[in-house]
Design an enzyme around this catalytic site. Structure first.
Site, PDB file in Angstrom:
ATOM      1  N   SER A 176     -33.724   6.104 -28.550  1.00 51.56           N
ATOM      2  CA  SER A 176     -33.896   7.507 -28.161  1.00 51.56           C
ATOM      3  C   SER A 176     -32.592   8.043 -27.576  1.00 51.56           C
ATOM      4  O   SER A 176     -31.765   7.262 -27.073  1.00 51.56           O
ATOM      5  CB  SER A 176     -34.980   7.600 -27.081  1.00 51.56           C
ATOM      6  OG  SER A 176     -35.032   8.896 -26.526  1.00 51.56           O
ATOM      7  N   TYR A 199     -38.689   5.130 -18.950  1.00 51.32           N
ATOM      8  CA  TYR A 199     -38.488   5.260 -20.408  1.00 51.32           C
ATOM      9  C   TYR A 199     -37.000   5.222 -20.745  1.00 51.32           C
ATOM     10  O   TYR A 199     -36.570   4.504 -21.655  1.00 51.32           O
ATOM     11  CB  TYR A 199     -39.128   6.569 -20.883  1.00 51.32           C
ATOM     12  CG  TYR A 199     -38.983   6.813 -22.374  1.00 51.32           C
ATOM     13  CD1 TYR A 199     -39.692   6.046 -23.291  1.00 51.32           C
ATOM     14  CD2 TYR A 199     -38.143   7.821 -22.861  1.00 51.32           C
ATOM     15  CE1 TYR A 199     -39.563   6.271 -24.660  1.00 51.32           C
ATOM     16  CE2 TYR A 199     -38.022   8.054 -24.216  1.00 51.32           C
ATOM     17  CZ  TYR A 199     -38.734   7.282 -25.116  1.00 51.32           C
ATOM     18  OH  TYR A 199     -38.600   7.501 -26.464  1.00 51.32           O
TER      19      TYR A 199
HETATM   20  P1  NAI Z   1     -46.046   8.443 -31.728  1.00 45.68           P
HETATM   21  O1  NAI Z   1     -46.740   8.356 -30.414  1.00 45.68           O
HETATM   22  O2  NAI Z   1     -46.558   9.373 -32.760  1.00 45.68           O
HETATM   23  O3  NAI Z   1     -45.912   6.990 -32.377  1.00 45.68           O
HETATM   24  C1  NAI Z   1     -45.717   5.844 -31.611  1.00 45.68           C
HETATM   25  C2  NAI Z   1     -46.428   4.719 -32.308  1.00 45.68           C
HETATM   26  O4  NAI Z   1     -46.269   3.508 -31.571  1.00 45.68           O
HETATM   27  C3  NAI Z   1     -47.930   4.999 -32.397  1.00 45.68           C
HETATM   28  O5  NAI Z   1     -48.376   4.671 -33.689  1.00 45.68           O
HETATM   29  C4  NAI Z   1     -48.489   4.066 -31.352  1.00 45.68           C
HETATM   30  O6  NAI Z   1     -49.819   3.674 -31.606  1.00 45.68           O
HETATM   31  C5  NAI Z   1     -47.511   2.894 -31.496  1.00 45.68           C
HETATM   32  N1  NAI Z   1     -47.620   1.986 -30.373  1.00 45.68           N
HETATM   33  C6  NAI Z   1     -47.443   2.247 -29.060  1.00 45.68           C
HETATM   34  N2  NAI Z   1     -47.693   1.138 -28.345  1.00 45.68           N
HETATM   35  C7  NAI Z   1     -48.027   0.165 -29.222  1.00 45.68           C
HETATM   36  C8  NAI Z   1     -48.418  -1.188 -29.099  1.00 45.68           C
HETATM   37  N3  NAI Z   1     -48.509  -1.766 -27.896  1.00 45.68           N
HETATM   38  N4  NAI Z   1     -48.677  -1.891 -30.215  1.00 45.68           N
HETATM   39  C9  NAI Z   1     -48.588  -1.327 -31.437  1.00 45.68           C
HETATM   40  N5  NAI Z   1     -48.253  -0.035 -31.617  1.00 45.68           N
HETATM   41  C10 NAI Z   1     -47.983   0.696 -30.523  1.00 45.68           C
HETATM   42  O7  NAI Z   1     -44.547   8.796 -31.375  1.00 45.68           O
HETATM   43  P2  NAI Z   1     -43.191   8.730 -32.240  1.00 45.68           P
HETATM   44  O8  NAI Z   1     -42.415   9.870 -31.800  1.00 45.68           O
HETATM   45  O9  NAI Z   1     -43.474   8.554 -33.671  1.00 45.68           O
HETATM   46  O10 NAI Z   1     -42.552   7.413 -31.619  1.00 45.68           O
HETATM   47  C11 NAI Z   1     -41.916   6.410 -32.403  1.00 45.68           C
HETATM   48  C12 NAI Z   1     -40.704   5.905 -31.666  1.00 45.68           C
HETATM   49  O11 NAI Z   1     -39.765   6.961 -31.565  1.00 45.68           O
HETATM   50  C13 NAI Z   1     -40.981   5.430 -30.242  1.00 45.68           C
HETATM   51  O12 NAI Z   1     -40.291   4.219 -30.021  1.00 45.68           O
HETATM   52  C14 NAI Z   1     -40.400   6.547 -29.378  1.00 45.68           C
HETATM   53  O13 NAI Z   1     -39.971   6.067 -28.134  1.00 45.68           O
HETATM   54  C15 NAI Z   1     -39.259   7.016 -30.257  1.00 45.68           C
HETATM   55  N6  NAI Z   1     -38.760   8.369 -29.976  1.00 45.68           N
HETATM   56  C16 NAI Z   1     -39.557   9.472 -30.139  1.00 45.68           C
HETATM   57  C17 NAI Z   1     -39.054  10.730 -29.875  1.00 45.68           C
HETATM   58  C18 NAI Z   1     -39.856  11.982 -30.040  1.00 45.68           C
HETATM   59  O14 NAI Z   1     -39.411  13.053 -29.581  1.00 45.68           O
HETATM   60  N7  NAI Z   1     -41.026  11.949 -30.706  1.00 45.68           N
HETATM   61  C19 NAI Z   1     -37.685  10.912 -29.388  1.00 45.68           C
HETATM   62  C20 NAI Z   1     -36.921   9.702 -29.289  1.00 45.68           C
HETATM   63  C21 NAI Z   1     -37.462   8.482 -29.559  1.00 45.68           C
END
Ligand code: NAI
Length: 255
Positions: free
Chosen positions: A140, A153
């Site tokens: 991120s 975070y």
């Molecule tokens: P999201 O919340 O839509 O997806 C995150 C995914 O990780 C979900 O499918 C969730 O179920 C899964 N997850 C969380 N904990 C878990 C666990 N213990 N076991 C298995 N799966 C788990 O959010 P997004 O945005 O798609 O996030 C993906 C990555 O991108 C994350 O690492 C987040 O930190 C990163 N990110 C997101 C940003 C944003 O603005 N959306 C910005 C910068 C980084």
């Protein structure tokens, strides 16, 4: 490496950036392991992958990265016999200033964003060495820059960035590349899961136009495209990088 026929694991593939990445790998003809905790949502990603490529080979693994890292790698090898790319995408945030945030929140974020990546990397590495594969971590802008009220975070993603560079050095002699993408604000479920109400989220997205140099937030596909680049032969001389995919947010400074 052409991505066709390569075996790719995407964690957190049941929504957002992970789902978009799974679909993009499917489009490139990869065999995609889609793993996440929510089986119904994994089915939706499965449908999207099949719509992108009707011949795609998929493996769905309902698993929690904090407890099932070994199982995810084992099931992948049992089914496909090899692993070419590991995308460590699953991640969570917790908000709160130091006076409010508690150690359970700290542990949840660190266990998901750092400890699980350590375990998945450890179990995957021997297989990636065999295939001369690579790892893409989803970090991120919060790993590169500091923001108030989200210290845990930020710290977890900074750790992930340093882990990316160190493991890139560990595995470089084995010709395994390790890189990260560092997204800015991307429209997914992430901020709602962080506890933002709809009205606050709408305001945040509007405000984000001024915090991203390109004047807008990003879409999951734009991060998926960068993941595909780092996973493919197009980046064959790139390892240990943290690639900002953030509309220039990392380059900005309040004034
Ligand atoms: P999201 O919340 O839509 O997806 C995150 C995914 O990780 C979900 O499918 C969730 O179920 C899964 N997850 C969380 N904990 C878990 C666990 N213990 N076991 C298995 N799966 C788990 O959010 P997004 O945005 O798609 O996030 C993906 C990555 O991108 C994350 O690492 C987040 O930190 C990163 N990110 C997101 C940003 C944003 O603005 N959306 C910005 C910068 C980084």
């Amino acid at each position: 490496m052409s991505l066709a026929g390569k075996v790719v694991i995407v964690t957190g593939a049941s929504s957002g950036i992970g789902a978009a990445a799974a679909k993009a790998f499917a489009q490139h003809g990869s065999k995609v392991v889609i793993t996440g905790r929510n089986e119904a949502n994994l089915k939706a990603t499965e449908a999207a992958c099949k719509a992108a490529n009707s011949k795609v080979e998929l493996l769905l693994i309902a698993a929690d990265v904090t407890t099932d890292a070994e199982k995810i790698i084992k099931k992948t090898i049992d089914k496909f016999g090899q692993l070419n790319v590991l995308v460590n995408n699953a991640g969570v945030g917790e908000s709160g200033a130091i006076l409010d945030i508690d150690v359970e929140q700290f542990d949840r974020v660190m266990n998901t964003n750092v400890r699980s990546v350590f375990l998945l990397t450890k179990y995957a590495a021997p297989h990636l060495i065999k295939t001369q594969g690579n790892i893409v971590n989803v970090s991120s802008v919060a790993g590169l820059r500091s923001f108030p009220n989200i210290s845990v975070y930020c710290t977890s993603k900074a750790a992930l960035d340093q882990f990316t560079r160190c493991i890139a050095l560990d595995l470089a002699p084995k010709n395994v590349r390790v890189n990260a993408v560092n997204p800015g604000v991307i429209v997914t479920e992430f901020h709602r899961r962080l506890g933002m109400a709809e009205a606050d989220y709408a305001k945040y997205l509007e405000h984000s136009k001024s915090t991203h140099a390109l004047g807008r937030v990003g879409e999951p596909k734009e991060v998926a495209d960068a993941i595909i680049f780092l996973a493919s032969d197009s980046s064959s001389f790139i390892t240990g990088v943290t690639l900002s995919v953030d509309g220039g947010k990392h380059a900005m400074c309040p004034r």
